[in-house]
Design an enzyme around this catalytic site. Structure first.
Site, PDB file in Angstrom:
ATOM      1  N   ALA A  15       0.840  -1.210   0.000  1.00 43.14           N
ATOM      2  CA  ALA A  15       0.000   0.000   0.000  1.00 43.14           C
ATOM      3  C   ALA A  15       0.869   1.252   0.000  1.00 43.14           C
ATOM      4  O   ALA A  15       1.924   1.261   0.631  1.00 43.14           O
ATOM      5  CB  ALA A  15      -0.904  -0.001   1.224  1.00 43.14           C
ATOM      6  N   PRO A  16       0.433   2.293  -0.695  1.00 41.09           N
ATOM      7  CA  PRO A  16      -0.833   2.450  -1.431  1.00 41.09           C
ATOM      8  C   PRO A  16      -0.822   1.909  -2.862  1.00 41.09           C
ATOM      9  O   PRO A  16      -1.828   2.004  -3.535  1.00 41.09           O
ATOM     10  CB  PRO A  16      -1.039   3.970  -1.438  1.00 41.09           C
ATOM     11  CG  PRO A  16       0.369   4.517  -1.441  1.00 41.09           C
ATOM     12  CD  PRO A  16       1.192   3.554  -0.637  1.00 41.09           C
ATOM     13  N   GLY A  28       2.091   2.069  -5.371  1.00 38.51           N
ATOM     14  CA  GLY A  28       3.012   2.613  -6.380  1.00 38.51           C
ATOM     15  C   GLY A  28       3.779   1.510  -7.099  1.00 38.51           C
ATOM     16  O   GLY A  28       3.816   1.454  -8.334  1.00 38.51           O
ATOM     17  N   GLU A  80      -0.822  -6.220   1.739  1.00 35.62           N
ATOM     18  CA  GLU A  80      -0.634  -5.118   2.687  1.00 35.62           C
ATOM     19  C   GLU A  80      -1.132  -5.573   4.054  1.00 35.62           C
ATOM     20  O   GLU A  80      -2.264  -6.010   4.194  1.00 35.62           O
ATOM     21  CB  GLU A  80      -1.385  -3.866   2.206  1.00 35.62           C
ATOM     22  CG  GLU A  80      -1.453  -2.745   3.201  1.00 35.62           C
ATOM     23  CD  GLU A  80      -0.101  -2.297   3.762  1.00 35.62           C
ATOM     24  OE1 GLU A  80       0.852  -2.113   2.990  1.00 35.62           O
ATOM     25  OE2 GLU A  80      -0.003  -2.157   4.996  1.00 35.62           O
ATOM     26  N   ARG A 136      -4.794   0.563   5.272  1.00 34.10           N
ATOM     27  CA  ARG A 136      -4.000   0.919   4.083  1.00 34.10           C
ATOM     28  C   ARG A 136      -4.348   0.048   2.874  1.00 34.10           C
ATOM     29  O   ARG A 136      -4.191   0.465   1.735  1.00 34.10           O
ATOM     30  CB  ARG A 136      -2.500   0.813   4.403  1.00 34.10           C
ATOM     31  CG  ARG A 136      -2.002   1.951   5.287  1.00 34.10           C
ATOM     32  CD  ARG A 136      -0.554   1.768   5.710  1.00 34.10           C
ATOM     33  NE  ARG A 136       0.383   1.769   4.600  1.00 34.10           N
ATOM     34  CZ  ARG A 136       0.909   2.850   4.041  1.00 34.10           C
ATOM     35  NH1 ARG A 136       0.574   4.040   4.500  1.00 34.10           N
ATOM     36  NH2 ARG A 136       1.757   2.759   3.048  1.00 34.10           N
ATOM     37  N   CYS A 188      12.943   3.574   1.448  1.00 33.82           N
ATOM     38  CA  CYS A 188      13.064   4.996   1.103  1.00 33.82           C
ATOM     39  C   CYS A 188      13.871   5.695   2.182  1.00 33.82           C
ATOM     40  O   CYS A 188      13.501   6.738   2.690  1.00 33.82           O
ATOM     41  CB  CYS A 188      11.690   5.629   0.893  1.00 33.82           C
ATOM     42  SG  CYS A 188      10.624   5.531   2.321  1.00 33.82           S
TER      43      CYS A 188
HETATM   44  N1  SAM Z   1       5.242  -0.283  -1.783  1.00 31.04           N
HETATM   45  C1  SAM Z   1       4.342   0.784  -1.395  1.00 31.04           C
HETATM   46  C2  SAM Z   1       4.141   1.700  -2.579  1.00 31.04           C
HETATM   47  O1  SAM Z   1       4.996   1.758  -3.451  1.00 31.04           O
HETATM   48  O2  SAM Z   1       3.094   2.363  -2.659  1.00 31.04           O
HETATM   49  C3  SAM Z   1       4.832   1.495  -0.161  1.00 31.04           C
HETATM   50  C4  SAM Z   1       5.068   0.557   0.986  1.00 31.04           C
HETATM   51  S1  SAM Z   1       5.529   1.326   2.486  1.00 31.04           S
HETATM   52  C5  SAM Z   1       7.141   1.836   2.182  1.00 31.04           C
HETATM   53  C6  SAM Z   1       5.731  -0.024   3.554  1.00 31.04           C
HETATM   54  C7  SAM Z   1       4.482  -0.806   3.909  1.00 31.04           C
HETATM   55  O3  SAM Z   1       4.858  -1.848   4.809  1.00 31.04           O
HETATM   56  C8  SAM Z   1       3.390  -0.020   4.608  1.00 31.04           C
HETATM   57  O4  SAM Z   1       2.217  -0.038   3.834  1.00 31.04           O
HETATM   58  C9  SAM Z   1       3.191  -0.729   5.943  1.00 31.04           C
HETATM   59  O5  SAM Z   1       1.839  -0.829   6.334  1.00 31.04           O
HETATM   60  C10 SAM Z   1       3.771  -2.102   5.682  1.00 31.04           C
HETATM   61  N2  SAM Z   1       4.293  -2.786   6.900  1.00 31.04           N
HETATM   62  C11 SAM Z   1       4.562  -2.244   8.106  1.00 31.04           C
HETATM   63  N3  SAM Z   1       4.987  -3.204   8.965  1.00 31.04           N
HETATM   64  C12 SAM Z   1       4.983  -4.363   8.278  1.00 31.04           C
HETATM   65  C13 SAM Z   1       5.298  -5.711   8.618  1.00 31.04           C
HETATM   66  N4  SAM Z   1       5.737  -6.020   9.824  1.00 31.04           N
HETATM   67  N5  SAM Z   1       5.128  -6.648   7.666  1.00 31.04           N
HETATM   68  C14 SAM Z   1       4.704  -6.321   6.440  1.00 31.04           C
HETATM   69  N6  SAM Z   1       4.406  -5.074   6.063  1.00 31.04           N
HETATM   70  C15 SAM Z   1       4.534  -4.099   6.972  1.00 31.04           C
END
Ligand code: SAM
Length: 435
Positions: free
Chosen positions: A101-102, A104, A123, A128, A221
């Site tokens: 999420a979201p 990209g 996700e 999210r 990031c």
């Molecule tokens: N890939 C997405 C994009 O390009 O739109 C952005 C992802 S964001 C950097 C990281 C994601 O990891 C978040 O949506 C978050 O909810 C999720 N996340 C957080 N803790 C996590 C966990 N323990 N296991 C898996 N996912 C997790």
């Protein structure tokens, strides 16, 4: 921009002579960009391409624009766009976006798959995952499922299954400081190491799902070496069959720290925000899981209603298998394992719903097909678009035979609507309406 003191000290040491240019970049505006969606057919009016990318352009696209509402573009800053491009799945592959999420990276992966193969977009956060479903729906993919699961539960179902896994990991977010200064308040000196621990836990599950011979793209990031090169080094030492693949350095990407195959994006060198990516290749001989094709799961009467609808409205044969949940009909790609134990947020492409003696098409179907794939459609103009997206009925300039029509604006779909005479009844989802 006021950066944390410890952050400044750290990157002064890491970047040395380059540090001044790096810190100066925080005073400049963040870079906006978007990708054109190749699933939506031609798009020739975009004019500021990002060099050496198939679909990237610089610029800002409003969430209320026709381009956004029809899913013709997806807003994503340039450095984040590099992750999908590094992953670049081949058509037909089985792909997992583990922290999606979201959406990209998922929508970018779908661009490469071109409605072939499978994308499981996962996700962990329920909240999210709603935005993720919305974005994938708008993008119009026919081969994507969205799960709302922990990596551990997912790994129990998809053992050694995926040809490609992308983990865009939760991280300390340093690369987002310029775009979203509120991210600075979560940062502290120990935060990167805490994030690295979570990243290792997620990667342990990811590796279980990788098919021998597959590849794993790991990205964050952030610039913190603890979450980037150190996590990759840990992976390489734990799994001897993984090796680093070289990432071509385009548009000012830098090499990883003592890891030349990996890529770092710094805003003073690369026109975008901050990002790290590494690609790991499983050296073992390729072996994928063979799964028997599934038969459609429709009752006879449902099969007939769907066939009647498809014959009347579609110029294309939608391949995959058809599954019902209650009265709702979905199209799923072939080759999936039993996913009944998983929490699903999007069970494939929603085709519509059976109601007594008829079939009503879904909003998603109207977004997933091109104009030429429908036998009939109604094209509205910009004024009518404004009325439609605000939730009102639209008066058409002529009468049409009563029934369902996919609605198009500037040649791109915005879902199905019911027409009576010259009135187009509103079927734009309530949650998406705007003035
Ligand atoms: N890939 C997405 C994009 O390009 O739109 C952005 C992802 S964001 C950097 C990281 C994601 O990891 C978040 O949506 C978050 O909810 C999720 N996340 C957080 N803790 C996590 C966990 N323990 N296991 C898996 N996912 C997790």
């Amino acid at each position: 921009m006021l950066l944390p003191e410890k952050f400044v000290e750290k990157y002064q040491t890491i970047l040395g002579a380059e540090a001044a240019a790096f810190f100066k970049s925080f005073e400049e505006n963040p870079v906006s960009a978007y990708r054109i969606n190749p699933l939506k057919g031609e798009a020739d009016h975009f004019t500021d391409p990002i060099k050496d990318t198939p679909w990237g352009h610089y610029g800002k696209i409003s969430g209320k624009s026709i381009e956004h509402v029809t899913g013709l573009v997806y807003s994503q800053e340039p450095a984040a766009q590099m992750v999908g491009q590094i992953a670049a799945p081949k058509p037909g592959m089985k792909v997992l976006d583990l922290a999606a999420a979201p959406g990209g990276k998922s929508t970018h992966l779908l661009s490469y798959l071109n409605n072939s193969g499978i994308l499981i977009s996962n996700e962990i956060s329920k909240k999210r995952s709603k935005a993720l479903v919305e974005n994938i729906e708008r993008f119009g993919a026919r081969n994507a499922l969205v799960t709302n699961e922990s990596p551990k539960r997912l790994a129990a179902v998809f053992q050694h299954y995926f040809d490609l896994i992308v983990l865009d990991a939760p991280c300390s977010g340093e690369g987002m400081f310029r775009k979203d200064p509120s991210a600075i308040q979560y940062w502290h000196e120990d935060y990167p190491l805490q994030c690295a621990q979570i990243q290792k836990e997620i990667l342990t599950e990811a590796v279980k799902m990788l098919a021998p011979g597959g590849s794993l793209v790991y990205s964050t990031c952030t610039w913190a070496p603890e979450e980037n090169e150190e996590v990759v080094s840990w992976l390489l030492s734990k799994y001897s069959y993984l090796e680093l693949a070289e990432i071509p350095k385009i548009n000012g990407m830098a090499a990883g720290i003592k890891m030349p195959q990996a890529a770092r994006m710094y805003p003073h060198c690369f026109k975008g925000e901050g990002q790290f990516a590494a690609k790991l290749q499983d050296k073992r001989p390729s072996r994928t899981v063979a799964i028997k094709p599934r038969k459609n799961q429709l009752k006879k009467e449902q099969e007939q209603l769907w066939q009647d609808f498809a014959h009347k409205h579609l110029n294309v044969k939608l391949t995959g298998f058809y599954q019902t949940f209650g009265d709702h009909l979905y199209l799923l790609p072939q080759g999936l394992p039993d996913m009944s134990q998983l929490k699903m947020a999007r069970n494939g492409l929603h085709l519509g719903v059976f109601k007594k003696k008829r079939f009503e098409p879904s909003f998603a179907l109207g977004l997933a097909l091109k104009r030429e794939e429908f036998t009939r459609f109604i094209e509205i103009d910009v004024e009518q678009f404004k009325i439609y997206v605000s939730g009102n009925s639209v008066s058409l300039s002529q009468d049409y035979p009563n029934g369902w029509y996919p609605i198009f604006i500037k040649g791109k779909g915005i879902g199905f609507a019911k027409v009576t005479g010259n009135t187009l009844k509103n079927h734009f989802p309530k949650g998406l309406r705007f003035q």
